[in-house]
Design a protein around this motif. Structure first.
Motif, PDB file in Angstrom:
ATOM      1  N   MET A   6     -59.724  39.978  26.305  1.00 48.98           N
ATOM      2  CA  MET A   6     -58.664  40.146  25.333  1.00 48.98           C
ATOM      3  C   MET A   6     -58.400  38.828  24.593  1.00 48.98           C
ATOM      4  O   MET A   6     -58.450  38.770  23.385  1.00 48.98           O
ATOM      5  CB  MET A   6     -57.409  40.638  26.035  1.00 48.98           C
ATOM      6  CG  MET A   6     -56.259  40.859  25.121  1.00 48.98           C
ATOM      7  SD  MET A   6     -54.862  41.522  26.041  1.00 48.98           S
ATOM      8  CE  MET A   6     -53.678  41.582  24.747  1.00 48.98           C
ATOM      9  N   GLY A   7     -58.093  37.768  25.323  1.00 47.75           N
ATOM     10  CA  GLY A   7     -57.762  36.506  24.665  1.00 47.75           C
ATOM     11  C   GLY A   7     -58.956  35.575  24.623  1.00 47.75           C
ATOM     12  O   GLY A   7     -59.944  35.810  25.303  1.00 47.75           O
ATOM     13  N   PRO A   8     -58.918  34.520  23.841  1.00 46.23           N
ATOM     14  CA  PRO A   8     -57.812  34.109  22.970  1.00 46.23           C
ATOM     15  C   PRO A   8     -57.562  35.115  21.845  1.00 46.23           C
ATOM     16  O   PRO A   8     -58.481  35.759  21.366  1.00 46.23           O
ATOM     17  CB  PRO A   8     -58.261  32.756  22.436  1.00 46.23           C
ATOM     18  CG  PRO A   8     -59.716  32.664  22.693  1.00 46.23           C
ATOM     19  CD  PRO A   8     -60.047  33.590  23.808  1.00 46.23           C
ATOM     20  N   LEU A   9     -56.305  35.218  21.454  1.00 48.28           N
ATOM     21  CA  LEU A   9     -55.875  36.311  20.589  1.00 48.28           C
ATOM     22  C   LEU A   9     -56.388  36.211  19.159  1.00 48.28           C
ATOM     23  O   LEU A   9     -56.837  37.211  18.592  1.00 48.28           O
ATOM     24  CB  LEU A   9     -54.345  36.393  20.589  1.00 48.28           C
ATOM     25  CG  LEU A   9     -53.715  36.631  21.971  1.00 48.28           C
ATOM     26  CD1 LEU A   9     -52.204  36.612  21.881  1.00 48.28           C
ATOM     27  CD2 LEU A   9     -54.198  37.934  22.583  1.00 48.28           C
ATOM     28  N   ILE A  10     -56.330  35.045  18.546  1.00 48.72           N
ATOM     29  CA  ILE A  10     -56.756  34.919  17.141  1.00 48.72           C
ATOM     30  C   ILE A  10     -58.277  35.042  16.999  1.00 48.72           C
ATOM     31  O   ILE A  10     -58.744  35.824  16.171  1.00 48.72           O
ATOM     32  CB  ILE A  10     -56.196  33.628  16.509  1.00 48.72           C
ATOM     33  CG1 ILE A  10     -54.674  33.762  16.371  1.00 48.72           C
ATOM     34  CG2 ILE A  10     -56.835  33.350  15.147  1.00 48.72           C
ATOM     35  CD1 ILE A  10     -53.954  32.522  15.907  1.00 48.72           C
ATOM     36  N   PRO A  11     -59.097  34.317  17.807  1.00 48.15           N
ATOM     37  CA  PRO A  11     -60.551  34.474  17.664  1.00 48.15           C
ATOM     38  C   PRO A  11     -61.051  35.900  17.918  1.00 48.15           C
ATOM     39  O   PRO A  11     -62.051  36.324  17.361  1.00 48.15           O
ATOM     40  CB  PRO A  11     -61.124  33.512  18.717  1.00 48.15           C
ATOM     41  CG  PRO A  11     -60.070  32.477  18.874  1.00 48.15           C
ATOM     42  CD  PRO A  11     -58.767  33.215  18.723  1.00 48.15           C
ATOM     43  N   ASN A  12     -60.347  36.651  18.748  1.00 47.69           N
ATOM     44  CA  ASN A  12     -60.768  38.023  19.044  1.00 47.69           C
ATOM     45  C   ASN A  12     -60.130  39.058  18.118  1.00 47.69           C
ATOM     46  O   ASN A  12     -60.300  40.253  18.315  1.00 47.69           O
ATOM     47  CB  ASN A  12     -60.455  38.368  20.504  1.00 47.69           C
ATOM     48  CG  ASN A  12     -61.415  37.693  21.447  1.00 47.69           C
ATOM     49  OD1 ASN A  12     -62.593  37.525  21.134  1.00 47.69           O
ATOM     50  ND2 ASN A  12     -60.939  37.286  22.599  1.00 47.69           N
ATOM     51  N   GLY A  13     -59.385  38.594  17.116  1.00 42.39           N
ATOM     52  CA  GLY A  13     -58.840  39.501  16.114  1.00 42.39           C
ATOM     53  C   GLY A  13     -57.624  40.291  16.547  1.00 42.39           C
ATOM     54  O   GLY A  13     -57.201  41.204  15.844  1.00 42.39           O
ATOM     55  N   VAL A  14     -57.035  39.963  17.714  1.00 37.14           N
ATOM     56  CA  VAL A  14     -55.831  40.667  18.154  1.00 37.14           C
ATOM     57  C   VAL A  14     -54.654  40.280  17.258  1.00 37.14           C
ATOM     58  O   VAL A  14     -53.816  41.110  16.915  1.00 37.14           O
ATOM     59  CB  VAL A  14     -55.521  40.333  19.636  1.00 37.14           C
ATOM     60  CG1 VAL A  14     -54.234  40.999  20.099  1.00 37.14           C
ATOM     61  CG2 VAL A  14     -56.689  40.751  20.532  1.00 37.14           C
ATOM     62  N   ILE A  15     -54.609  39.005  16.871  1.00 36.06           N
ATOM     63  CA  ILE A  15     -53.616  38.508  15.913  1.00 36.06           C
ATOM     64  C   ILE A  15     -54.390  38.021  14.700  1.00 36.06           C
ATOM     65  O   ILE A  15     -55.385  37.310  14.843  1.00 36.06           O
ATOM     66  CB  ILE A  15     -52.791  37.349  16.522  1.00 36.06           C
ATOM     67  CG1 ILE A  15     -51.954  37.844  17.709  1.00 36.06           C
ATOM     68  CG2 ILE A  15     -51.868  36.733  15.474  1.00 36.06           C
ATOM     69  CD1 ILE A  15     -51.212  36.754  18.426  1.00 36.06           C
ATOM     70  N   PRO A  16     -53.970  38.373  13.481  1.00 34.48           N
ATOM     71  CA  PRO A  16     -54.694  37.921  12.284  1.00 34.48           C
ATOM     72  C   PRO A  16     -54.699  36.397  12.164  1.00 34.48           C
ATOM     73  O   PRO A  16     -53.736  35.723  12.541  1.00 34.48           O
ATOM     74  CB  PRO A  16     -53.909  38.544  11.123  1.00 34.48           C
ATOM     75  CG  PRO A  16     -53.083  39.616  11.726  1.00 34.48           C
ATOM     76  CD  PRO A  16     -52.843  39.249  13.156  1.00 34.48           C
ATOM     77  N   PHE A  17     -55.779  35.850  11.614  1.00 34.10           N
ATOM     78  CA  PHE A  17     -55.935  34.403  11.460  1.00 34.10           C
ATOM     79  C   PHE A  17     -54.797  33.788  10.647  1.00 34.10           C
ATOM     80  O   PHE A  17     -54.412  32.643  10.865  1.00 34.10           O
ATOM     81  CB  PHE A  17     -57.280  34.085  10.793  1.00 34.10           C
ATOM     82  CG  PHE A  17     -57.510  32.613  10.584  1.00 34.10           C
ATOM     83  CD1 PHE A  17     -57.902  31.806  11.639  1.00 34.10           C
ATOM     84  CD2 PHE A  17     -57.306  32.033   9.338  1.00 34.10           C
ATOM     85  CE1 PHE A  17     -58.102  30.441  11.454  1.00 34.10           C
ATOM     86  CE2 PHE A  17     -57.495  30.669   9.148  1.00 34.10           C
ATOM     87  CZ  PHE A  17     -57.908  29.876  10.214  1.00 34.10           C
ATOM     88  N   GLU A  18     -54.253  34.547   9.709  1.00 37.29           N
ATOM     89  CA  GLU A  18     -53.192  34.038   8.845  1.00 37.29           C
ATOM     90  C   GLU A  18     -51.944  33.626   9.631  1.00 37.29           C
ATOM     91  O   GLU A  18     -51.129  32.848   9.156  1.00 37.29           O
ATOM     92  CB  GLU A  18     -52.792  35.092   7.797  1.00 37.29           C
ATOM     93  CG  GLU A  18     -53.859  35.395   6.761  1.00 37.29           C
ATOM     94  CD  GLU A  18     -54.990  36.267   7.308  1.00 37.29           C
ATOM     95  OE1 GLU A  18     -54.796  36.969   8.328  1.00 37.29           O
ATOM     96  OE2 GLU A  18     -56.079  36.235   6.703  1.00 37.29           O
ATOM     97  N   TRP A  19     -51.782  34.162  10.832  1.00 36.29           N
ATOM     98  CA  TRP A  19     -50.628  33.839  11.671  1.00 36.29           C
ATOM     99  C   TRP A  19     -50.792  32.517  12.418  1.00 36.29           C
ATOM    100  O   TRP A  19     -49.866  32.063  13.088  1.00 36.29           O
ATOM    101  CB  TRP A  19     -50.381  34.967  12.673  1.00 36.29           C
ATOM    102  CG  TRP A  19     -49.660  36.123  12.056  1.00 36.29           C
ATOM    103  CD1 TRP A  19     -50.217  37.182  11.403  1.00 36.29           C
ATOM    104  CD2 TRP A  19     -48.253  36.309  12.018  1.00 36.29           C
ATOM    105  NE1 TRP A  19     -49.237  38.034  10.958  1.00 36.29           N
ATOM    106  CE2 TRP A  19     -48.015  37.521  11.337  1.00 36.29           C
ATOM    107  CE3 TRP A  19     -47.168  35.587  12.498  1.00 36.29           C
ATOM    108  CZ2 TRP A  19     -46.730  38.010  11.116  1.00 36.29           C
ATOM    109  CZ3 TRP A  19     -45.891  36.081  12.291  1.00 36.29           C
ATOM    110  CH2 TRP A  19     -45.687  37.272  11.602  1.00 36.29           C
TER     111      TRP A  19
END
Length: 196
Positions: A1-14
């Motif tokens: 699942m994580g890391p969240l941003i590299p795996n697309g769980v949270i958008p990069f813009e955040w």
């Protein structure tokens, strides 16, 4: 699942929004822990206050155990975490300069900004010194660049350097911290007897 941003769980813009929120929380924790006081921070070097050492060792241990436990549970892939590259000469030089500045001023860059935020004049002078140092470094960067980029070791960790199992490293690091906490308490008691 994580890391969240590299795996697309949270958008990069955040990325920067999360960084700002973490910075605000970190600053609040520093201030509420008393780390905006240069006397408390300098106490580490003079032997009368070891709160800084205990807090940062505890934070490192909790982070290590948390990250590897989440890796074990499959919630984080440790192999995907960003590791800042190691430039040995730059790290040694920067460590010496930072260490001297820490002892002389009683602040590190983060705690100085925390103290500036609550209006401490000594921290403002320290922050001005940081800005002057950054300006000097940037002006002389072309001259310093070979040293700055020297002895590139790649994206390595202490575990990689020592060639040990990360779980054994975490265990030994924790044992070392407990022993160190005991020793610094003995030092603090002796120093207080002498000075108070």
């Amino acid at each position: 699942m994580g890391p969240l941003i590299p795996n697309g769980v949270i958008p990069f813009e955040w990325n920067f929004v999360i960084a700002i929120l973490i910075g605000i929380v970190f600053g609040y924790i520093l201030e509420s822990s008393g780390f905006s006081s240069s006397r408390k921070l300098a106490g580490l070097f003079y032997g009368y206050d070891f709160v800084v050492l205990k807090v940062f060792f505890t934070a490192a241990i909790v982070s290590l155990i948390g990250i590897y436990y989440m890796d074990y549970l499959g919630l984080i892939n440790v192999g995907q975490l960003y590791i800042h590259p190691t430039y040995l000469y730059g790290a040694i030089g920067g460590g010496i300069i930072m260490g001297i500045g820490f002892v002389m001023g009683g602040f590190c860059p983060g705690t100085s900004l925390c103290a500036v935020a609550i209006g401490k004049i000594d921290a403002m002078a320290y922050g001005l010194g940081i800005m002057i140092g950054v300006l000097i470094f940037s002006e002389f960067f072309s001259f310093l660049e070979p040293y700055f980029d020297g002895a590139y070791l790649g994206h390595i960790t202490l575990v990689d350097s020592l060639g040990v199992n990360p779980y054994w490293f975490i265990f030994l690091f924790t044992v070392t911290a407990v022993i160190l906490f005991f020793l610094v308490d003995m030092i603090r008691k002796r120093v207080k007897k002498v000075f108070y």
